[in-house]
Scaffold this active site. Structure first.
Site, PDB file in Angstrom:
ATOM      1  N   SER A 211      48.115  32.373  67.816  1.00 24.80           N
ATOM      2  CA  SER A 211      49.213  31.303  66.580  1.00 24.80           C
ATOM      3  C   SER A 211      50.247  30.763  67.049  1.00 24.80           C
ATOM      4  O   SER A 211      50.830  30.656  67.912  1.00 24.80           O
ATOM      5  CB  SER A 211      48.224  31.775  65.208  1.00 24.80           C
ATOM      6  OG  SER A 211      48.760  30.936  64.257  1.00 24.80           O
ATOM      7  N   ASN A 212      50.958  30.141  65.985  1.00 26.96           N
ATOM      8  CA  ASN A 212      52.151  29.898  65.713  1.00 26.96           C
ATOM      9  C   ASN A 212      52.782  30.427  64.149  1.00 26.96           C
ATOM     10  O   ASN A 212      52.483  30.949  63.279  1.00 26.96           O
ATOM     11  CB  ASN A 212      52.436  28.195  65.804  1.00 26.96           C
ATOM     12  CG  ASN A 212      51.331  26.993  64.983  1.00 26.96           C
ATOM     13  OD1 ASN A 212      52.156  27.489  64.052  1.00 26.96           O
ATOM     14  ND2 ASN A 212      50.740  27.023  65.718  1.00 26.96           N
TER      15      ASN A 212
END
Ligand code: CTP
Length: 400
Positions: A211-212
């Site tokens: 993810s980020n």
């Protein structure tokens, strides 16, 4: 919510008795969050105290082309081109005539001539003066040059007479200014707006993902602002820890593929599409069905590209739809932003640069530039994400 947050207003004051009311007007503008730079003509300074205006605006009042004490140059071109509004209240017959004819003999008239922002004028003079054909010609002239007139009003005049010529009350001028900036509500009332927000989770196995750092705050602030302006908002959100804004229809998704599917199935009925999500560009090609055990650790992870939601929306955009992309760049990203704007068939692109302190992931503030496909551009200074969302929506509504 202050109605003039983020707004840079030049308040021009010319030499008439109504100038004493400009102090109240200045205070009202400041209370609504505006950053106000006062410019007085020489005559105005005999009607209203410069120290009063400096104290109320929180900055020095500009009188001449250069500062009498320091000799510093007051850049009239920058004042006129970097402000959001030039408001002249009161505007006397003399200053009105100069503006109508394009005279440039003081700082205020030079700022007027170099202004790229909207100009609002609140005339104030005696009834016979205001009725004179010469003044009426000037009023028409300024109107056709794009100035927006506020007042004057009918009522008691300083001369003791009663008639048309009295400057509008500061409260009425404030309302006219707020209404000018609140054009966005006219554009959004009853319209359909889709917003994507937050990160996506790309599964490696049932318990792990890529993810980020996106918090979703920018997209949620946009949803809140659009809903408060009367739009029917569909928020397509990746996994975030934020409550759903009031009056917003929220669809929660996890992966880029789910976000793609949700956006494409809701796109047809939308008027505005704000794609603020930080969608993963890559996803594991073959996520494991069961949890990968420590001793089975793969020595590499094969990734495949996700589908670009923004580009797909751009490719299928229907006439009348306004598509807004977002980009986060670690470098000064103007070139990349302009490239994305064109490549993904967007109408606007909002650029965050991670180079700016206080801008980007997670925090409560942001600083952005907006690029339009017609080549125009707007810089928004550092402000809360809600204020930035208000300014983004407003600028896009006024320019689409
Ligand atoms: N975007 C999208 N779908 C993707 C990737 C990005 O819709 N699979 C959208 C984002 O929501 C954003 C815009 O594209 O509005 C720009 O995202 P960004 O990651 O900056 O652009 P990329 O095209 O992925 O370019 P790069 O990562 O090479 O800078």
């Amino acid at each position: 919510m202050a109605r003039l947050n983020n707004k840079r207003i030049v308040l021009g004051i010319t030499g008439g008795i109504a100038a004493y009311k400009s102090a109240t007007l200045l205070r009202l503008l400041r209370q609504e969050g505006a950053d106000v730079q006062v410019i007085c003509t020489e005559q105005a300074s005999s009607f209203i105290g410069i120290k009063t205006l400096a104290a109320l605006s929180g900055k020095g009042v500009l009188l001449e082309f250069s500062d009498a004490e320091t000799g510093a140059w007051n850049n009239h071109v920058a004042l006129g081109s970097e402000s959001d509004l030039l408001l002249i209240a009161p505007l006397t017959a003399q200053s009105m005539a100069k503006m109508a004819q394009g005279f440039c003999d003081n700082l205020l008239s030079a700022v007027y001539l170099s202004a790229r922002c909207p100009v609002m004028i609140a005339p104030a003079m005696d009834l016979d003066m205001y009725a004179h054909p010469a003044v009426q010609r000037n009023v028409q002239h300024l109107r056709s040059d794009g100035c927006q007139l506020i007042g004057p009003e009918y009522g008691a005049l300083a001369s003791g007479m009663t008639g048309l010529g009295r400057m509008s009350e500061p409260e009425a001028i404030l309302e006219a200014v707020c209404a000018h900036f609140n054009q966005a509500s006219k554009h959004l009332k009853g319209r359909h707006v889709m917003i994507s927000a937050g990160p996506t989770y790309e599964a490696i196995d049932p318990v792990r993902f890529i993810s980020n750092h996106s918090s979703g705050k920018m997209g949620y602030a946009l949803a809140e602002v659009c809903a408060s302006l009367g739009a029917a908002v569909t928020l397509i959100s990746g996994p975030v820890h934020l409550p759903c804004p009031a009056g917003v229809q929220r669809i929660m998704v996890k992966s880029a593929a789910e976000m793609h599917e949700a956006c494409m199935s809701h796109r047809a009925t939308q008027d505005f599409l704000f794609m603020a999500a930080a969608v993963a560009d890559f996803t594991p090609a073959q996520p494991a069905d069961g949890k990968i055990k420590k001793h089975q650790a793969p020595d590499h992870l094969i990734l495949k590209p996700t589908r670009d939601i923004l580009a797909d929306l751009g490719a299928e955009k229907s006439p009348g739809q306004t598509l807004i992309g977002f980009a986060l760049e670690t470098e000064e990203g103007t070139e990349q932003a302009l490239d994305k704007l064109k490549r993904k068939n967007c109408d606007f692109l909002v650029l965050n640069s991670l180079q700016h302190q206080g801008a980007g992931f997670g925090g409560d503030t942001n600083q952005v530039s907006i690029f339009a496909k017609d080549g125009s551009r707007k810089e928004l200074p550092l402000a809360s994400k809600t204020e930035i969302a208000q300014s983004i929506v407003e600028w896009i509504c006024l320019n689409s």
